[in-house]
Design a protein around this motif. Structure first.
Motif, PDB file in Angstrom:
ATOM      1  N   ASP A  95      -9.428   3.994   5.151  1.00  0.00           N
ATOM      2  CA  ASP A  95      -9.810   5.374   4.854  1.00  0.00           C
ATOM      3  C   ASP A  95      -9.296   5.810   3.468  1.00  0.00           C
ATOM      4  O   ASP A  95      -8.130   5.603   3.123  1.00  0.00           O
ATOM      5  CB  ASP A  95      -9.223   6.303   5.938  1.00  0.00           C
ATOM      6  N   ASP A  96     -10.190   6.431   2.711  1.00  0.00           N
ATOM      7  CA  ASP A  96      -9.875   6.836   1.334  1.00  0.00           C
ATOM      8  C   ASP A  96      -8.722   7.848   1.283  1.00  0.00           C
ATOM      9  O   ASP A  96      -7.860   7.791   0.396  1.00  0.00           O
ATOM     10  CB  ASP A  96     -11.159   7.460   0.747  1.00  0.00           C
ATOM     11  N   THR A  97      -8.694   8.787   2.248  1.00  0.00           N
ATOM     12  CA  THR A  97      -7.634   9.796   2.275  1.00  0.00           C
ATOM     13  C   THR A  97      -6.291   9.144   2.585  1.00  0.00           C
ATOM     14  O   THR A  97      -5.283   9.406   1.919  1.00  0.00           O
ATOM     15  CB  THR A  97      -7.957  10.884   3.327  1.00  0.00           C
ATOM     16  N   VAL A  98      -6.276   8.273   3.596  1.00  0.00           N
ATOM     17  CA  VAL A  98      -5.021   7.610   3.973  1.00  0.00           C
ATOM     18  C   VAL A  98      -4.535   6.740   2.807  1.00  0.00           C
ATOM     19  O   VAL A  98      -3.340   6.742   2.458  1.00  0.00           O
ATOM     20  CB  VAL A  98      -5.214   6.764   5.254  1.00  0.00           C
ATOM     21  N   ARG A  99      -5.455   6.031   2.172  1.00  0.00           N
ATOM     22  CA  ARG A  99      -5.068   5.206   1.015  1.00  0.00           C
ATOM     23  C   ARG A  99      -4.392   6.058  -0.058  1.00  0.00           C
ATOM     24  O   ARG A  99      -3.399   5.659  -0.659  1.00  0.00           O
ATOM     25  CB  ARG A  99      -6.305   4.545   0.396  1.00  0.00           C
ATOM     26  N   GLY A 100      -4.941   7.233  -0.263  1.00  0.00           N
ATOM     27  CA  GLY A 100      -4.380   8.106  -1.294  1.00  0.00           C
ATOM     28  C   GLY A 100      -2.996   8.623  -0.917  1.00  0.00           C
ATOM     29  O   GLY A 100      -2.094   8.671  -1.754  1.00  0.00           O
ATOM     30  N   VAL A 101      -2.826   9.009   0.348  1.00  0.00           N
ATOM     31  CA  VAL A 101      -1.521   9.535   0.781  1.00  0.00           C
ATOM     32  C   VAL A 101      -0.443   8.463   0.578  1.00  0.00           C
ATOM     33  O   VAL A 101       0.665   8.749   0.123  1.00  0.00           O
ATOM     34  CB  VAL A 101      -1.575  10.005   2.256  1.00  0.00           C
ATOM     35  N   VAL A 102      -0.792   7.213   0.878  1.00  0.00           N
ATOM     36  CA  VAL A 102       0.182   6.124   0.670  1.00  0.00           C
ATOM     37  C   VAL A 102       0.419   5.922  -0.829  1.00  0.00           C
ATOM     38  O   VAL A 102       1.556   5.764  -1.282  1.00  0.00           O
ATOM     39  CB  VAL A 102      -0.343   4.808   1.307  1.00  0.00           C
ATOM     40  N   GLY A 103      -0.648   5.978  -1.597  1.00  0.00           N
ATOM     41  CA  GLY A 103      -0.563   5.598  -3.012  1.00  0.00           C
ATOM     42  C   GLY A 103       0.142   6.596  -3.915  1.00  0.00           C
ATOM     43  O   GLY A 103       0.701   6.208  -4.947  1.00  0.00           O
ATOM     44  N   THR A 104       0.161   7.875  -3.539  1.00  0.00           N
ATOM     45  CA  THR A 104       0.716   8.855  -4.483  1.00  0.00           C
ATOM     46  C   THR A 104       2.202   8.620  -4.772  1.00  0.00           C
ATOM     47  O   THR A 104       2.667   8.932  -5.862  1.00  0.00           O
ATOM     48  CB  THR A 104       0.544  10.311  -3.979  1.00  0.00           C
ATOM     49  N   ASP A 105       2.935   8.046  -3.815  1.00  0.00           N
ATOM     50  CA  ASP A 105       4.353   7.775  -4.077  1.00  0.00           C
ATOM     51  C   ASP A 105       4.532   6.815  -5.257  1.00  0.00           C
ATOM     52  O   ASP A 105       5.611   6.715  -5.828  1.00  0.00           O
ATOM     53  CB  ASP A 105       5.036   7.182  -2.836  1.00  0.00           C
ATOM     54  N   ALA A 106       3.472   6.096  -5.590  1.00  0.00           N
ATOM     55  CA  ALA A 106       3.556   5.137  -6.701  1.00  0.00           C
ATOM     56  C   ALA A 106       3.294   5.795  -8.049  1.00  0.00           C
ATOM     57  O   ALA A 106       3.441   5.152  -9.087  1.00  0.00           O
ATOM     58  CB  ALA A 106       2.541   4.014  -6.472  1.00  0.00           C
ATOM     59  N   LEU A 107       2.906   7.077  -8.017  1.00  0.00           N
ATOM     60  CA  LEU A 107       2.385   7.667  -9.252  1.00  0.00           C
ATOM     61  C   LEU A 107       3.130   8.913  -9.708  1.00  0.00           C
ATOM     62  O   LEU A 107       2.743   9.545 -10.687  1.00  0.00           O
ATOM     63  CB  LEU A 107       0.895   7.991  -9.053  1.00  0.00           C
TER      64      LEU A 107
END
Ligand code: FAD
Length: 541
Positions: A201-213
C-alpha cells in the motif's frame, strides 16, 4: 525546579583544561562530564543563551506559550546519560504514534468509496490499529507485514543502542548480532527496495519511509544510503525508537543540562562569538572570540567543537570548499491555535493530532516531491507532518492551558536550501502556503480560522526555512544534523588507534575534537556527541 544557571560574560582564568566552542546541548553535555572529572572547563557560546537548536521560545508577542522553536521530540538521548548527569528531564509518551488522513477514493479496503478516512497507529498498538490498516488496504496482510518489519527493526535497535555510549564497534561486530535480512534491508540496500518488497500500500509505504527523510534530502532509493542512515537513527533510540515529548519543551532539556554543567563547575560564557582556533598539534590550542568589549584569547589543553565540522574548518584557518557545504532541506512552521481543527475523516482531533500526523506522505507523493525539488521547484504537494505537543504537555501553554488553545508544529520534507536562494521571501511564502494547503485538504474548516492572533493582531505563525536556521544557529546550510549522518559504527578497515578515532570524534588535529552533531553518532538531540568527546578526552589523559 532547577537552580538558576549562571551565564557569565567573562572567564575567570586564562587557561583551561578544555574549552568547548558552542553551547548547544552537546557542548553542555561534554562540559558536564569533563568538569565532573575535575577538569577546568569553559563553554563559549555566540548567542545570548545556550541550547542551540534545543531551545524553547516565546515566539509570539504577547503570548505566554513557550514552544520548542526548532527541535521538539527526544528519542536518542540515552537514559544512562540522563541518569549519569542527574538531569531533571521528563519525557512523556504520546498516546498516538501516527495518524495519516486520506481523501475519499484513496483507500482500497472497507474505507474505499466516498468516505475520507485515516490510518491510525496507536501507542501501544491495539485492535483499532489493525482495523485501521484493514480499512485502508482491504486485508490483514499490511498490518502483519508492519508488525513483522518493526519487530525486526527492534532487534536491530536493541543491538545498536547499547553501543552508542561506548567506543565505536566495527560494522561486522554488529552485523553478526543482527538477523541477516533486516541488516540487508536497512544497512546494505536502499531502504526503498525493502519498503516496496514488504508493503504493497502506497500510504503504508510512505508512513514507513518518512523516518528516512527527516532533515535528509534523498529519494528512498538513493544509492548513497543517506536515507537508510537517517531511518536507522530514527528507530534506535534507547532500543525502542520511541520519540517522546520533553515536558516543558526542548528548553527544559537545555536548562537541565546548563544547570548540570554549572553545578559541576564549568563556566558558561554567552555572547562569545568564536572567531579563531589556533591548534598546536598535541600541545593544546588558543581560542579567540569576540564580544561587545572586543576580542579575547584563552588557552586550552583541549578544544571541543560543538559547531559543525564545516564551521570548524574555517575557525581553524582553512577555507572550506563551498561544494562540501551541508544543505538542510526542511521547512519548520510553528503555530498557536485557539482550538484544534475538525477533520473530514471524523477522527477525534485530540487523537489524530496527538502523534505524528502525515500529510502528502504516501511513497508516491514523497518520490514526486523529491523529483520536483531536485529539479529546483517547490513540491506542488508538499510532504510533511504535524505534531501537537501541547496535547501531551499542556505546561508549555502557560496560562492558556485549559482554554482550548494548542500548539502545532509542521515539519516539511524536500524543501532544500537551494530552492530559496534566488527569491527567499516569495519562495518561503509559497512553501508555507502549500504546507497549510496540505493540511486544509483534510479539514472541515481552514486552519487559518483556528490560528490565534498575537498581541499585535497578527496570526501566530512562524516559519523557518534552512536559511533561517543557518542565520539563527550557524548550522551550515541550515542542515539540522550539521551534515549528513554517518553510520553509528566504524567502517571495517577504519583506524581506531587513538581515543578520538575510537570514539568517532576525531578532527585530524590532536588537540581539537568534535563534540556536536557532526561527530559520528552525534546527530539529533542525544548528547552522544558531547558524551563521546568527553570520554575521548578522559581516555587520553
Ligand atoms: C528545525 C529543527 C528541528 C529538529 N527536530 C529535532 C527533533 O525533534 N529531535 C531531535 O532529536 N533532533 C532534532 N533536530 C536536530 C537537533 O536539534 C540537532 O541535531 C541538535 O540540537 C544539535 O545539537 P548540537 O549541540 O550538536 O549543536 P547546535 O544545537 O547546533 O549547537 C551549536 C551551538 O554553537 C553555537 N555556535 C555556532 N558558531 C559559534 C561560534 N563561532 N562561536 C560560538 N558559538 C557558536 C550555536 O549558536 C549553537 O548554540 C532538529 C533541528 C532543527 C533545526
Amino acid at each position: 525546579m532547577e537552580a538558576p544557571v549562571t551565564h557569565s560574560h567573562r572567564l575567570t582564568r586564562s587557561t583551561y583544561d578544555a574549552v568547548v566552542v558552542g553551547g548547544g546541548h552537546n557542548g553542555l553535555v561534554a562540559a558536564t562530564y569533563l568538569a565532573r572529572a575535575g577538569l577546568s572547563v569553559a563553554v563559549l557560546e555566540r548567542l545570548d543563551h545556550t541550547g542551540g537548536a534545543a531551545v524553547s521560545a516565546r515566539a509570539f508577542p504577547g503570548s505566554p506559550v513557550r514552544l520548542s522553536r526548532y527541535s521538539y521530540l527526544v528519542s536518542l538521548m540515552p537514559e544512562q546519560l540522563v541518569a549519569d548527569l542527574g538531569l531533571d528531564v521528563r519525557l512523556e509518551s504520546r498516546t498516538t504514534a501516527s495518524y495519516t488522513p486520506y481523501l475519499p477514493g484513496t483507500a482500497t479496503g472497507a474505507g474505499a468509496g466516498g468516505e475520507a478516512g485515516g490510518l491510525l497507529v496507536e501507542r501501544p498498538e491495539g485492535p483499532a490499529t489493525r482495523a485501521s490498516f484493514a480499512a485502508l488496504t482491504g486485508s490483514d496482510d499490511a498490518y502483519d507485514a508492519w508488525v513483522s518489519f518493526y519487530a525486526e527493526v527492534e532487534e536491530l535497535a536493541r543491538a545498536v543502542a547499547p553501543t552508542l555510549l561506548a567506543p565505536l564497534p566495527r560494522e561486522d561486530e554488529l552485523a553478526a548480532r543482527v538477523p541477516e535480512q533486516i541488516w540487508r534491508d536497512v544497512v546494505l540496500e536502499p531502504l526503498g527496495a525493502a519498503i516496496d518488497r514488504r508493503f504493497r500500500d502506497d500510504t503504508v509505504r510512505g508512513v514507513v519511509g518518512t523516518d528516512a527523510l527527516i532533515g535528509t534530502f534523498a529519494s528512498l532509493h538513493d544509492p548513497s544510503l543517506v536515507q537508510n542512515r537517517c531511518f536507522l537513527y530514527h528507530l534506535i533510540g534507547n532500543g525502542t525508537g520511541e520519540w517522546r515529548v520533553p515536558v516543558g519543551g526542548m528548553g527544559a532539556v537545555t536548562d537541565a543540562l546548563a544547570a548540570a554543567a554549572t553545578r559541576a563547575g564549568a563556566e558558561l560564557v554567552t555572547g562569545a562569538d568564536v572567531r579563531r582556533v589556533v591548534a598546536d598539534g598535541s600541545r593544546g590550542a588558543e581560542v579567540t572570540w569576540a564580544d561587545a568589549d572586543g576580542t579575547h584569547t584563552v588557552a586550552a589543553g583541549q578544544v571541543l567543537s560543538g559547531v559543525a565540522p564545516y564551521v570548524l574548518e574555517r575557525l581553524l584557518g582553512g577555507t572550506p570548499d563551498e561544494a562540501t557545504k551541508p544543505e538542510g532541506s526542511q521547512l519548520k512552521i510553528n503555530l498557536l491555535l485557539d482550538r484544534l481543527p475538525r477533520l473530514r475523516s471524523g477522527a477525534d482531533p485530540a487523537v489524530a493530532f496527538a502523534g505524528t500526523l502525515h500529510l502528502n506522505e504516501t511513497a508516491s507523493h514523497i518520490e514526486r516531491a523529491y523529483a520536483e525539488a531536485a529539479a529546483g521547484r517547490v513540491p506542488t504537494e508538499l510532504p510533511g507532518e504535524v505534531y501537537c505537543h501541547s496535547l501531551t504537555d499542556p505546561s508549555i501553554l502557560g496560562e492558556l492551558a485549559g482554554s482550548g488553545a494548542q500548539t502545532l508544529t509542521y515539519f516539511g520534507l524536500h524543501t532544500p536550501a537551494s530552492l530559496f536562494t534566488a527569491h527567499p521571501a516569495a519562495t518561503k511564502a509559497l512553501a508555507v502556503e502549500r504546507a497549510l494547503a496540505s493540511l486544509d485538504q483534510h479539514l472541515l474548516e481552514p486552519i487559518a480560522d483556528c490560528v490565534a492572533r498575537d498581541g499585535n493582531g497578527d496570526p501566530c505563525i512562524e516559519a523557518k526555512i534552512p536559511q533561517d536556521v543557518e542565520a539563527d544557529l550557524a548550522m551550515p546550510g541550515g542542515h539540522i544534523f550539521h551534515g549528513d549522518l554517518d553510520w553509528p559504527w566504524a567502517p571495517q578497515r577504519a583506524a581506531l588507534d587513538t581515543p578520538a578515532r575510537a570514539w568517532g570524534v576525531d578532527t585530524g588535529v590532536e588537540s581539537v575534537l568534535l563534540c556536536g552533531s557532526g561527530a559520528r553518532r552525534g546527530g539529533a538531540v542525544s548528547g552522544l556527541g558531547g558524551h563521546n568527546a568527553a570520554q575521548a578526552v578522559l581516555a587520553a589523559r
